[in-house]
Design a protein around this motif. Sequence first.
Motif, PDB file in Angstrom:
ATOM      1  N   GLY A  93       1.098  -1.488   0.100  1.00 54.56           N
ATOM      2  CA  GLY A  93       0.260   0.024   0.365  1.00 54.56           C
ATOM      3  C   GLY A  93       0.802   1.476  -0.039  1.00 54.56           C
ATOM      4  N   ILE A  94       2.206   1.532   0.521  1.00 53.78           N
ATOM      5  CA  ILE A  94       3.061   2.230   0.123  1.00 53.78           C
ATOM      6  C   ILE A  94       3.393   2.674  -1.181  1.00 53.78           C
ATOM      7  N   GLU A  95       3.101   3.815  -1.923  1.00 50.42           N
ATOM      8  CA  GLU A  95       3.982   4.498  -2.776  1.00 50.42           C
ATOM      9  C   GLU A  95       5.052   5.519  -2.807  1.00 50.42           C
ATOM     10  N   VAL A  96       5.921   4.590  -3.624  1.00 51.41           N
ATOM     11  CA  VAL A  96       6.959   6.224  -3.344  1.00 51.41           C
ATOM     12  C   VAL A  96       7.420   6.760  -5.009  1.00 51.41           C
ATOM     13  N   TYR A  97       7.765   8.071  -4.808  1.00 53.24           N
ATOM     14  CA  TYR A  97       7.646   9.514  -6.294  1.00 53.24           C
ATOM     15  C   TYR A  97       8.716   9.880  -5.688  1.00 53.24           C
ATOM     16  N   ALA A  98       9.865   9.629  -6.918  1.00 48.30           N
ATOM     17  CA  ALA A  98      11.022  10.556  -6.698  1.00 48.30           C
ATOM     18  C   ALA A  98      11.210  12.109  -8.599  1.00 48.30           C
ATOM     19  N   VAL A  99      11.730  12.371  -7.814  1.00 49.50           N
ATOM     20  CA  VAL A  99      12.403  13.696  -8.722  1.00 49.50           C
ATOM     21  C   VAL A  99      14.065  13.421  -9.231  1.00 49.50           C
ATOM     22  N   ARG A 100      14.040  13.167 -10.018  1.00 54.88           N
ATOM     23  CA  ARG A 100      15.486  13.127 -10.532  1.00 54.88           C
ATOM     24  C   ARG A 100      15.862  14.406 -11.270  1.00 54.88           C
ATOM     25  N   ASP A 101      17.205  14.955 -11.618  1.00 55.12           N
ATOM     26  CA  ASP A 101      17.464  15.806 -12.346  1.00 55.12           C
ATOM     27  C   ASP A 101      18.117  15.216 -13.632  1.00 55.12           C
ATOM     28  N   LEU A 102      17.821  15.531 -14.834  1.00 58.33           N
ATOM     29  CA  LEU A 102      17.723  15.047 -16.107  1.00 58.33           C
ATOM     30  C   LEU A 102      19.527  16.360 -16.500  1.00 58.33           C
ATOM     31  N   SER A 103      19.441  17.249 -15.462  1.00 52.18           N
ATOM     32  CA  SER A 103      20.539  18.294 -16.781  1.00 52.18           C
ATOM     33  C   SER A 103      21.589  17.478 -17.082  1.00 52.18           C
ATOM     34  N   ASP A 104      22.112  16.988 -16.758  1.00 49.76           N
ATOM     35  CA  ASP A 104      23.680  16.674 -16.724  1.00 49.76           C
ATOM     36  C   ASP A 104      23.496  15.587 -17.846  1.00 49.76           C
ATOM     37  N   VAL A 105      22.271  14.354 -18.243  1.00 46.32           N
ATOM     38  CA  VAL A 105      22.125  14.328 -19.475  1.00 46.32           C
ATOM     39  C   VAL A 105      22.027  14.920 -20.504  1.00 46.32           C
ATOM     40  N   GLN A 106      21.007  16.193 -19.995  1.00 45.11           N
ATOM     41  CA  GLN A 106      20.423  17.337 -21.284  1.00 45.11           C
ATOM     42  C   GLN A 106      21.532  18.336 -21.591  1.00 45.11           C
ATOM     43  N   GLN A 107      22.690  18.205 -20.966  1.00 44.09           N
ATOM     44  CA  GLN A 107      24.125  18.728 -21.045  1.00 44.09           C
ATOM     45  C   GLN A 107      25.041  17.539 -22.305  1.00 44.09           C
ATOM     46  N   GLN A 108      24.927  16.997 -22.148  1.00 50.14           N
ATOM     47  CA  GLN A 108      25.355  15.681 -22.877  1.00 50.14           C
ATOM     48  C   GLN A 108      24.949  15.345 -24.369  1.00 50.14           C
ATOM     49  N   MET A 109      23.167  15.440 -24.158  1.00 50.46           N
ATOM     50  CA  MET A 109      22.978  15.743 -25.497  1.00 50.46           C
ATOM     51  C   MET A 109      23.103  16.786 -26.601  1.00 50.46           C
ATOM     52  N   ASP A 110      23.420  17.967 -25.478  1.00 47.39           N
ATOM     53  CA  ASP A 110      23.970  19.568 -26.730  1.00 47.39           C
ATOM     54  C   ASP A 110      25.132  19.357 -26.335  1.00 47.39           C
ATOM     55  N   THR A 111      25.660  18.911 -26.200  1.00 43.43           N
ATOM     56  CA  THR A 111      27.118  18.224 -26.300  1.00 43.43           C
ATOM     57  C   THR A 111      27.293  17.373 -27.916  1.00 43.43           C
ATOM     58  N   SER A 112      27.044  16.782 -27.647  1.00 43.88           N
ATOM     59  CA  SER A 112      26.096  15.632 -29.041  1.00 43.88           C
ATOM     60  C   SER A 112      25.608  16.462 -30.294  1.00 43.88           C
TER      61      SER A 112
END
Length: 470
Positions: free
Chosen positions: A147-166
């Motif tokens: 009955g327990i639900e867990v929600y978490a928010v993770r930052d994807l800025s590092d991934v976006q920076q890698q995508m911008d570099t690509s």
Amino acid sequence: MRPRWLTGLRVRLVCAFVLVTVLGAVAAAWASYASTSTSLVSEAEQRAGDDLRHRIGALTADLTDPPDQAALDRLRAAVGAPALVTYHQLSSSDGDGLGLVSADLRAAVASRDRLVRQRVASPTGPKLVLGTPVTRTALDGTRSPSGIEVYAVRDLSDVQQQMDTSAKNAAQTSALALPLAILLALLAARGVLRPVRELRTTARRLAAHDLSARLRVRGSDELADLAETFNHMAAELQDSVAELRRMEADARRFVADVSHELRTPLTTLTAVVEVLEDEAGAMSPDARTSTLLAVEETRRLTRLVEDLIEVSRFDAGAARLRLEDVELRQAIVDCLRSRGWSDRIELDAPTPITAVLDRRRFDIVVANLVGNALRHGAPPVLIRLRADERETTVEVVDHGPGLPGDLASHVFERFYKADAARTRSEGSGLGLAIAVENARLHGGDIEAGNASGAGARFVARFPLRPKEDA
């Protein structure tokens, strides 16, 4: 109109090659970018999901059943902010960005027994929202929802920076492909256009009467087939031209031979008919008419033979100038007087003009132009003599019907008749042809046309001194 170089085959080939190469490079670069981006995002999502499962799994065995607020707080702390842990009416949250946890995500977590991921954009950058139900594992290995639900928010800025570099690398790769594509296109166009340039050069040689020009055949492709076809055409053309030249030479030799062979008997015949002409007065009317007709036809035939002999000299290149200083106004007066035309011609020659030319050939030119005006034009016939520092002009104008629109370009052809139905004329049909050949022998020419307000107009031009005498 666009400049010719913009529509040339080289420009079109280079543009097409550059376009295809650049498009290929751009497509490959962006395909690589898309693949890299997808891989980076997938890897980040997988890593975040595994980390969340590991953190939850470490505390699942210590959770009370049912969990209290303290148990939810411990689980939320273990997950790491920002995070939200709920159990029915109880909840524990910490950190910014929990507003990104949408109702749709919560409904998906509630209806599925697995981890749910959702990428969302936020003012602070791209985020990954994770939601998962917490399950209990019994001693026998069975799993049941807690009955327990867990929600978490993770930052994807590092991934976006890698995508911008690509993406930047993909753009740079595409930009670097442009000069390389241009270089390759120029080299390719040079190789493709080399046979075309050789074909053009060889065609120009053929047009300049070099009938021995041929292309080198290389390889066995379509261009080689074109070269072989061109060479076959050139060989056929050379054979045809050689045959035509041989036939023309035979025809000219035949005319010259026949003309010379006729000259001696015609001289004798002319002497005989002149005697008959002197005796014509004593003949009966019918005999006199026949005799005078024979005299006229004999003289006409003699003039024709003389003209043919003159033409054969030009064809054989045997015509030569006998140059002398000639006072042109007096030469024209003598020409008209010797033919009985003085009272039928108006002469406009205000000043004496002296030129170095062949007097006999100048006389032939004037006589043929004036005779043509008298036969085919109408009075008055005007001769206008003028000169400048380089050349002299003799203009002959009549007041007849003039030349039809397409006749001016044909009047100097041998035996040309404006009226195809007219089979006989007083002249031989060679007068104007002989006249223009004599003018050109001096380095001049004759122009034909119509005078404004009058009839036909012929202008003969002679240099004051021929080139070979200058």
